[in-house]
Design a protein around this motif. Structure first.
Motif, PDB file in Angstrom:
ATOM      1  N   UNK A  32      15.001 -29.486  16.488  1.00  0.00           N
ATOM      2  CA  UNK A  32      14.186 -30.606  16.975  1.00  0.00           C
ATOM      3  C   UNK A  32      13.661 -31.449  15.814  1.00  0.00           C
ATOM      4  N   UNK A  33      13.212 -30.784  14.750  1.00  0.00           N
ATOM      5  CA  UNK A  33      12.710 -31.516  13.586  1.00  0.00           C
ATOM      6  C   UNK A  33      13.820 -32.303  12.896  1.00  0.00           C
ATOM      7  N   UNK A  34      15.015 -31.714  12.820  1.00  0.00           N
ATOM      8  CA  UNK A  34      16.141 -32.421  12.202  1.00  0.00           C
ATOM      9  C   UNK A  34      16.517 -33.648  13.024  1.00  0.00           C
ATOM     10  N   UNK A  35      16.504 -33.499  14.344  1.00  0.00           N
ATOM     11  CA  UNK A  35      16.819 -34.636  15.209  1.00  0.00           C
ATOM     12  C   UNK A  35      15.769 -35.739  15.057  1.00  0.00           C
ATOM     13  N   UNK A  36      14.512 -35.349  14.956  1.00  0.00           N
ATOM     14  CA  UNK A  36      13.445 -36.328  14.751  1.00  0.00           C
ATOM     15  C   UNK A  36      13.627 -37.041  13.411  1.00  0.00           C
ATOM     16  N   UNK A  37      13.935 -36.279  12.378  1.00  0.00           N
ATOM     17  CA  UNK A  37      14.168 -36.881  11.059  1.00  0.00           C
ATOM     18  C   UNK A  37      15.352 -37.845  11.115  1.00  0.00           C
ATOM     19  N   UNK A  38      16.399 -37.459  11.837  1.00  0.00           N
ATOM     20  CA  UNK A  38      17.566 -38.340  11.973  1.00  0.00           C
ATOM     21  C   UNK A  38      17.196 -39.657  12.651  1.00  0.00           C
ATOM     22  N   UNK A  39      16.270 -39.596  13.612  1.00  0.00           N
ATOM     23  CA  UNK A  39      15.835 -40.811  14.296  1.00  0.00           C
ATOM     24  C   UNK A  39      14.899 -41.652  13.439  1.00  0.00           C
ATOM     25  N   UNK A  40      14.061 -40.987  12.650  1.00  0.00           N
ATOM     26  CA  UNK A  40      13.062 -41.705  11.862  1.00  0.00           C
ATOM     27  C   UNK A  40      13.621 -42.322  10.588  1.00  0.00           C
ATOM     28  N   UNK A  41      14.673 -41.775  10.040  1.00  0.00           N
ATOM     29  CA  UNK A  41      15.218 -42.284   8.778  1.00  0.00           C
ATOM     30  C   UNK A  41      15.577 -43.765   8.843  1.00  0.00           C
ATOM     31  N   UNK A  42      16.345 -44.211   9.836  1.00  0.00           N
ATOM     32  CA  UNK A  42      16.646 -45.652   9.882  1.00  0.00           C
ATOM     33  C   UNK A  42      15.385 -46.499  10.061  1.00  0.00           C
ATOM     34  N   UNK A  43      14.434 -46.000  10.844  1.00  0.00           N
ATOM     35  CA  UNK A  43      13.193 -46.747  11.036  1.00  0.00           C
ATOM     36  C   UNK A  43      12.418 -46.853   9.736  1.00  0.00           C
ATOM     37  N   UNK A  44      12.393 -45.777   8.979  1.00  0.00           N
ATOM     38  CA  UNK A  44      11.675 -45.781   7.705  1.00  0.00           C
ATOM     39  C   UNK A  44      12.285 -46.789   6.743  1.00  0.00           C
ATOM     40  N   UNK A  45      13.610 -46.781   6.627  1.00  0.00           N
ATOM     41  CA  UNK A  45      14.276 -47.724   5.724  1.00  0.00           C
ATOM     42  C   UNK A  45      14.022 -49.159   6.169  1.00  0.00           C
ATOM     43  N   UNK A  46      14.054 -49.362   7.482  1.00  0.00           N
ATOM     44  CA  UNK A  46      13.807 -50.703   8.006  1.00  0.00           C
ATOM     45  C   UNK A  46      12.389 -51.158   7.667  1.00  0.00           C
ATOM     46  N   UNK A  47      11.420 -50.272   7.831  1.00  0.00           N
ATOM     47  CA  UNK A  47      10.026 -50.603   7.529  1.00  0.00           C
ATOM     48  C   UNK A  47       9.839 -50.877   6.045  1.00  0.00           C
ATOM     49  N   UNK A  48      10.490 -50.097   5.204  1.00  0.00           N
ATOM     50  CA  UNK A  48      10.376 -50.310   3.757  1.00  0.00           C
ATOM     51  C   UNK A  48      10.980 -51.645   3.342  1.00  0.00           C
ATOM     52  N   UNK A  49      12.125 -51.979   3.919  1.00  0.00           N
ATOM     53  CA  UNK A  49      12.751 -53.278   3.609  1.00  0.00           C
ATOM     54  C   UNK A  49      11.859 -54.424   4.054  1.00  0.00           C
ATOM     55  N   UNK A  50      11.273 -54.273   5.239  1.00  0.00           N
ATOM     56  CA  UNK A  50      10.390 -55.310   5.782  1.00  0.00           C
ATOM     57  C   UNK A  50       9.180 -55.513   4.879  1.00  0.00           C
ATOM     58  N   UNK A  51       8.591 -54.414   4.397  1.00  0.00           N
ATOM     59  CA  UNK A  51       7.410 -54.503   3.551  1.00  0.00           C
ATOM     60  C   UNK A  51       7.726 -55.024   2.165  1.00  0.00           C
ATOM     61  N   UNK A  52       8.962 -54.898   1.719  1.00  0.00           N
ATOM     62  CA  UNK A  52       9.323 -55.320   0.362  1.00  0.00           C
ATOM     63  C   UNK A  52       9.809 -56.777   0.308  1.00  0.00           C
ATOM     64  N   UNK A  53       9.815 -57.470   1.429  1.00  0.00           N
ATOM     65  CA  UNK A  53      10.248 -58.874   1.434  1.00  0.00           C
ATOM     66  C   UNK A  53       9.229 -59.746   0.704  1.00  0.00           C
ATOM     67  N   UNK A  54       9.715 -60.723  -0.038  1.00  0.00           N
ATOM     68  CA  UNK A  54       8.794 -61.627  -0.753  1.00  0.00           C
ATOM     69  C   UNK A  54       7.945 -62.438   0.214  1.00  0.00           C
TER      70      UNK A  54
END
Length: 156
Positions: free
Chosen positions: A120-142
């Motif tokens: 269950x934790x691995x599945x949650x991590x698999x779902x959260x990884x793309x969201x995390x990268x998306x959030x980081x990219x969004x926050x790093x925009x000029x």
């Protein structure tokens, strides 16, 4: 998903004539918390580390106590080809932590509630990884002024 995808194989077993000490030694050697008690390849019971502590040591039966007197029987089991939903149901209904896995009536593995947690934790991590990268990219925009906002680096 099938039980066989998450079960630990092969199961650690002892015979009906094994002692508590022998069962404990097998658990230590294999780094597991239970052994299946078998007779001619047929599952007869299960002995956990807790069974040894509570039923053998606390009752002063000692390490020479036969596992046949310490084991839980009959054993709640699950089939290797069963869906994981069946395992979830058995864990909830019977308030147990480990399920021996059978195939053709023979023990082929163990499914622990910890295996379900890890999945269950691995599945949650698999779902959260793309969201995390998306959030980081969004926050790093000029920003409009050309400055880049970095999380945790607010202005003072």
């Amino acid at each position: 998903m099938r039980v066989s995808a998450l079960m630990t194989t092969p199961p650690v077993t002892v015979g009906m004539r094994a002692t508590a000490q022998e069962a404990a030694r097998r658990m230590e050697e294999q780094a597991v918390g239970c052994v299946l008690v078998t007779e001619e390849g047929t599952l007869r019971g299960i002995v956990t580390d807790r069974d040894i502590a509570v039923r053998a040591v606390a009752r002063a039966a000692g390490g020479e106590a036969p596992v046949a007197g310490l084991m839980s029987a009959p054993v709640i089991t699950v089939g290797a080809s069963d869906d994981l939903e069946r395992a979830y149901h058995l864990f909830r209904r019977h308030d147990i932590r480990r399920l021996p896995v059978l195939d053709g009536g023979r023990p082929v593995g163990i499914l622990a509630i910890d295996d379900l947690f890890c999945d269950a934790l691995q599945r949650l991590a698999d779902l959260l990884t793309p969201l995390s990268w998306s959030a980081l990219r969004e926050q790093a925009r000029p920003a409009a002024d050309g400055r880049v906002h970095r999380p945790g680096h607010g202005s003072r």
